[in-house]
Design a protein around this motif. Sequence first.
Motif, mmCIF file in Angstrom:
data_model
loop_
_atom_site.group_PDB
_atom_site.id
_atom_site.type_symbol
_atom_site.label_atom_id
_atom_site.label_comp_id
_atom_site.label_asym_id
_atom_site.label_seq_id
_atom_site.Cartn_x
_atom_site.Cartn_y
_atom_site.Cartn_z
ATOM 1 N N LYS A 130 0.831 -1.207 0.000
ATOM 2 C CA LYS A 130 0.000 0.000 0.000
ATOM 3 C C LYS A 130 0.868 1.259 0.000
ATOM 4 O O LYS A 130 2.035 1.248 0.401
ATOM 5 N N LYS B 125 -7.353 5.902 -9.885
ATOM 6 C CA LYS B 125 -7.765 4.504 -9.930
ATOM 7 C C LYS B 125 -6.868 3.692 -10.861
ATOM 8 O O LYS B 125 -6.504 2.555 -10.553
ATOM 9 N N GLU C 286 -3.580 3.009 -9.145
ATOM 10 C CA GLU C 286 -3.726 1.997 -8.103
ATOM 11 C C GLU C 286 -3.759 0.596 -8.719
ATOM 12 O O GLU C 286 -3.140 -0.334 -8.212
ATOM 13 N N SER C 287 -4.471 0.453 -9.833
ATOM 14 C CA SER C 287 -4.542 -0.833 -10.510
ATOM 15 C C SER C 287 -3.193 -1.226 -11.110
ATOM 16 O O SER C 287 -2.767 -2.374 -11.033
ATOM 17 N N ARG D 187 -2.319 -0.123 -2.768
ATOM 18 C CA ARG D 187 -3.637 0.402 -2.423
ATOM 19 C C ARG D 187 -3.528 1.679 -1.596
ATOM 20 O O ARG D 187 -2.722 1.753 -0.668
ATOM 21 N N PHE D 188 -4.372 2.650 -1.925
ATOM 22 C CA PHE D 188 -4.368 3.896 -1.157
ATOM 23 C C PHE D 188 -5.673 4.677 -1.264
ATOM 24 O O PHE D 188 -5.829 5.732 -0.668
ATOM 25 N N LEU D 189 -6.631 4.179 -2.050
ATOM 26 C CA LEU D 189 -7.896 4.875 -2.249
ATOM 27 C C LEU D 189 -9.007 4.237 -1.420
ATOM 28 O O LEU D 189 -9.045 3.017 -1.250
#
Length: 538
Positions: free
Chosen positions: A211, A231, A234-235, A240-242
């Motif tokens: 993350k 997004k 992140e993908s 992960r951070f949203l």
Amino acid sequence: MAKPKKSKKAKKSGSYDARQLNVFIFLAGLSYAVFLVFSKLNRLQDELGDDVPMEIFTTDSPPIKILPFQSPAKPVVKMMQKRVNSFYSKKTVESYTNEEEGVKCFEKENIDALRNIKPEYNLDRTRFLVPILIWGPNNQVRGFMETIFLAIKMNRTLLVPPFFRHSSESDADQIEHAALLAPEMVIDIESVARIVPVASYARASRFCDGKIDAVLLSRDCNTGPQFDRLKEFESYSELRFLKEYESIDFIKRNVVSNDLHVSDFFTAQVRPHDVSNLQQLTALHVPHDQRQLDDLYGTNATCAAWVFPYRSFDFRAVGLSPHPERQTIAFSNKRFNDGIAVPLSDADAMRRIYAKVLRPKSIREGAEKFVKQVIGTRDYLAVHWRFDDSSLGSKIQSICGSMSKDDHDRCQQIKNIQDNPSLIVKIMVDILKEWNLNVFYIASPPTEGTFISRLVKQIEKIGPFRGYSGADLTKNLDACLSSDPQVLSSVEQELCAGSKGFIMSPGSSWSLNTVIERTCRGNKLSGNFQKLFANEEM
């Protein structure tokens, strides 16, 4: 006559048959209900794709399987969240290799193999920084350069980010404004590794538990296209951070509206602590003083993401300074007598970054081949023509849309350039003579191809001049370089960066990046079309 009495045995048998029938009806109804549930889930599964498991989610609980006769507590089918995730991860990452007619132009870089390179700035290999880039291709390149410098200031290893295509070049199945472009198609990652250490996302993930744990904000850019980029990043990174949202509809109603600040998107800690002064268009001007920088962005987090950097450091003032031996004042406004003092060591680092970060090897080789086989000399004039009046990406519209008097005058000057091709020819011929050059190349959007071809012919009629344009370049490049508009633009930029003289277009980040690059490499023979034209009008 007395009625015959029913035997107890017959009475018992009839009661048993009725109960059996009731049980059968109950089981049939229950089976049908279960059938309907599974049918509905199968239809949802088909709509969402094979990557979505057929599960039901309960509020604040892990996934549970559907069992016969089980009644889960308040089941909420959160398939919309799954739809959101699959929407952002499907068909968005460009191929690292672009093969056509047997020619391979780009290959995926083995980032971990670059750890053996000794960089100029040997930074902490256990803490990481990555940018999430904003706006057009050259804005992104500038933001990437700024991130390299911030990595030096914050003593962090760099994670190389994905870039994004120009919105006009997105395919039908890609997200507009957020179609990913592999970094190998934009920069030479090995050249970056010779300045600062770089790491793979897989390596960084092991240090920060998969993350991003700190978000550094440079602006409050809360719009749909920018959330798409968050997004997509992140993908791409699998860091992960949203925050998770229930549906796309919720995102449209709340996430990309003014109801939420951009800082509300993240599960990670946010810097600066006070985000109330962040603006949407103007970036936060990051201080060079180390103590002030620590107060602004200081964090013990392992993996940090710099969200939407662009013009947070003044590479223009530093890169174009006529006196690099003197201290530069960044973001100076003579009217208010303000600005940020740039230490000489910082200015030197910023110039080194622009001078030493290269375009991909295949792009450099393509440009070199064209210079050797077609232009025939390194002593040529390069011109960036960016005065197209098209609806997509027009610089005229952005300048003429302003209400200020200065921009109004500038707008009129630029329109006059369009309306006076004979004067353009005179300016270019005068420059060719002044700089003692006989060969020129004009880089322009493809929409201006016909006009540029006529311009080249008019100049060639006047004297012993030879001119070339994108039409000539396209015919002499490998198909995998010429067929991609963004890659072709990078080849043209490489030609302009390597020319002996360069004339830039006003208001163009493409031109500005080229001039900064040339100046940082010691080539200061440049001019501005707008100023040249204004001098001719006087």
